[in-house]
Design a protein around this motif. Sequence first.
Motif, mmCIF file in Angstrom:
data_model
loop_
_atom_site.group_PDB
_atom_site.id
_atom_site.type_symbol
_atom_site.label_atom_id
_atom_site.label_comp_id
_atom_site.label_asym_id
_atom_site.label_seq_id
_atom_site.Cartn_x
_atom_site.Cartn_y
_atom_site.Cartn_z
ATOM 1 N N GLU A 42 0.844 -1.376 0.054
ATOM 2 C CA GLU A 42 0.080 -0.047 -0.058
ATOM 3 C C GLU A 42 0.738 1.127 0.033
ATOM 4 O OE1 GLU A 42 -3.230 -0.046 -0.615
ATOM 5 O OE2 GLU A 42 -3.099 -2.298 -0.369
ATOM 6 N N ALA A 43 2.020 1.065 0.433
ATOM 7 C CA ALA A 43 3.005 2.389 0.245
ATOM 8 C C ALA A 43 3.064 2.970 -1.144
ATOM 9 C CB ALA A 43 4.346 1.905 0.907
ATOM 10 N N VAL A 44 2.779 2.229 -2.098
ATOM 11 C CA VAL A 44 3.081 2.829 -3.299
ATOM 12 C C VAL A 44 2.210 4.088 -3.670
ATOM 13 C CG1 VAL A 44 3.827 0.802 -4.327
ATOM 14 C CG2 VAL A 44 1.154 1.514 -4.421
ATOM 15 N N SER A 45 1.226 4.248 -2.747
ATOM 16 C CA SER A 45 0.601 5.481 -2.697
ATOM 17 C C SER A 45 1.437 6.698 -2.340
ATOM 18 C CB SER A 45 -0.585 5.451 -1.949
ATOM 19 O OG SER A 45 -0.404 5.402 -0.562
ATOM 20 N N ASN A 46 2.468 6.631 -1.755
ATOM 21 C CA ASN A 46 3.357 7.643 -1.367
ATOM 22 C C ASN A 46 3.744 8.456 -2.663
ATOM 23 O OD1 ASN A 46 3.991 8.026 1.579
ATOM 24 N ND2 ASN A 46 3.669 5.716 1.000
ATOM 25 N N ALA A 47 3.825 7.609 -4.078
ATOM 26 C CA ALA A 47 4.351 8.442 -5.020
ATOM 27 C C ALA A 47 3.256 8.605 -6.106
ATOM 28 C CB ALA A 47 4.922 7.153 -5.928
ATOM 29 N N ASN A 48 2.154 8.809 -5.431
ATOM 30 C CA ASN A 48 1.011 9.515 -6.124
ATOM 31 C C ASN A 48 0.923 11.053 -6.159
ATOM 32 O OD1 ASN A 48 -1.598 10.165 -7.109
ATOM 33 N ND2 ASN A 48 -2.806 8.787 -6.013
ATOM 34 N N MET A 49 1.359 11.678 -7.387
ATOM 35 C CA MET A 49 1.457 12.777 -7.409
ATOM 36 C C MET A 49 0.040 13.826 -7.439
ATOM 37 S SD MET A 49 2.749 13.923 -11.029
ATOM 38 C CE MET A 49 1.895 13.480 -12.781
ATOM 39 N N LEU A 50 -1.097 12.762 -7.362
ATOM 40 C CA LEU A 50 -2.261 13.539 -7.374
ATOM 41 C C LEU A 50 -2.943 13.725 -6.198
ATOM 42 C CD1 LEU A 50 -3.957 11.888 -10.633
ATOM 43 C CD2 LEU A 50 -2.703 14.216 -10.217
ATOM 44 N N THR A 51 -2.260 13.107 -4.995
ATOM 45 C CA THR A 51 -2.253 13.412 -3.613
ATOM 46 C C THR A 51 -2.720 14.691 -3.172
ATOM 47 O OG1 THR A 51 -1.547 11.078 -3.069
ATOM 48 C CG2 THR A 51 -2.032 12.636 -1.358
ATOM 49 N N SER A 52 -3.519 15.121 -2.821
ATOM 50 C CA SER A 52 -3.926 16.663 -2.596
ATOM 51 C C SER A 52 -4.481 16.609 -0.998
ATOM 52 C CB SER A 52 -4.868 17.149 -3.526
ATOM 53 O OG SER A 52 -4.986 18.450 -3.181
ATOM 54 N N PRO A 53 -3.659 16.818 -0.018
ATOM 55 C CA PRO A 53 -4.060 16.902 1.261
ATOM 56 C C PRO A 53 -4.668 18.293 1.412
ATOM 57 C CG PRO A 53 -1.804 16.893 1.181
ATOM 58 C CD PRO A 53 -2.094 16.500 -0.104
ATOM 59 N N ALA A 54 -5.717 18.465 2.595
ATOM 60 C CA ALA A 54 -6.158 20.077 2.996
ATOM 61 C C ALA A 54 -5.076 20.755 3.399
ATOM 62 C CB ALA A 54 -7.057 19.784 4.034
ATOM 63 N N ASN A 55 -5.039 22.070 3.441
ATOM 64 C CA ASN A 55 -3.934 23.025 3.512
ATOM 65 C C ASN A 55 -3.396 22.896 4.850
ATOM 66 O OD1 ASN A 55 -4.171 24.298 0.939
ATOM 67 N ND2 ASN A 55 -5.749 25.629 1.473
ATOM 68 N N ASP A 56 -4.168 22.538 5.862
ATOM 69 C CA ASP A 56 -3.600 22.276 7.040
ATOM 70 C C ASP A 56 -3.042 21.106 7.628
ATOM 71 O OD1 ASP A 56 -6.025 21.075 7.104
ATOM 72 O OD2 ASP A 56 -6.754 22.044 9.042
ATOM 73 N N GLU A 57 -3.110 20.259 6.385
ATOM 74 C CA GLU A 57 -2.617 18.757 6.416
ATOM 75 C C GLU A 57 -1.118 18.820 6.218
ATOM 76 O OE1 GLU A 57 -4.992 16.122 4.943
ATOM 77 O OE2 GLU A 57 -6.824 16.362 6.358
ATOM 78 N N HIS A 58 -0.364 17.689 6.577
ATOM 79 C CA HIS A 58 0.909 17.542 6.203
ATOM 80 C C HIS A 58 1.130 17.007 4.859
ATOM 81 C CE1 HIS A 58 5.130 15.297 7.014
ATOM 82 N NE2 HIS A 58 5.330 16.551 6.660
ATOM 83 N N ASN A 59 1.852 17.479 4.057
ATOM 84 C CA ASN A 59 1.801 16.771 2.869
ATOM 85 C C ASN A 59 3.098 15.810 2.592
ATOM 86 O OD1 ASN A 59 2.004 16.183 0.011
ATOM 87 N ND2 ASN A 59 1.385 18.273 -0.876
#
Length: 125
Positions: A42-59
């Motif tokens: 499941e760690a492959v999701s760390n390479a997803n450049m479309l991940t878009s956390p909220a502004n107050d979350e750690h990217n």
Amino acid sequence: MRYALVITGPVYGTQNATSAWMFAKALLKADHIIDSIFFYQEAVSNANMLTSPANDEHNLVEEWIKLSIKENINLNICVSAALRRGVIDQEHAREGIYNFHPQFNFSGLGALATSLLTCDRVIQF
């Protein structure tokens, strides 16, 4: 000492990837060497450049990229696990749609095996 990190937890939803990132930073601060970081399952999701956390979350994706560039560390992603989970590079893209960040490298389990043989310590998260 020379370390290799193996991460199996997703970018968000568990603490695995964040703990690995924090551990990597602590290793480097203590003057250890990180030869490679291998993202599996499941760690492959760390390479997803479309991940878009909220502004107050750690990217976390952005933090991995910064760490890789600053410290010249390879971020290896298991190609089979990534493609199976929809993390797609340009080569495998359908209709030009892909989400694999170019700072990461597709690799096989051979890269992980090399790390197991050449590093002093292998730590899994």
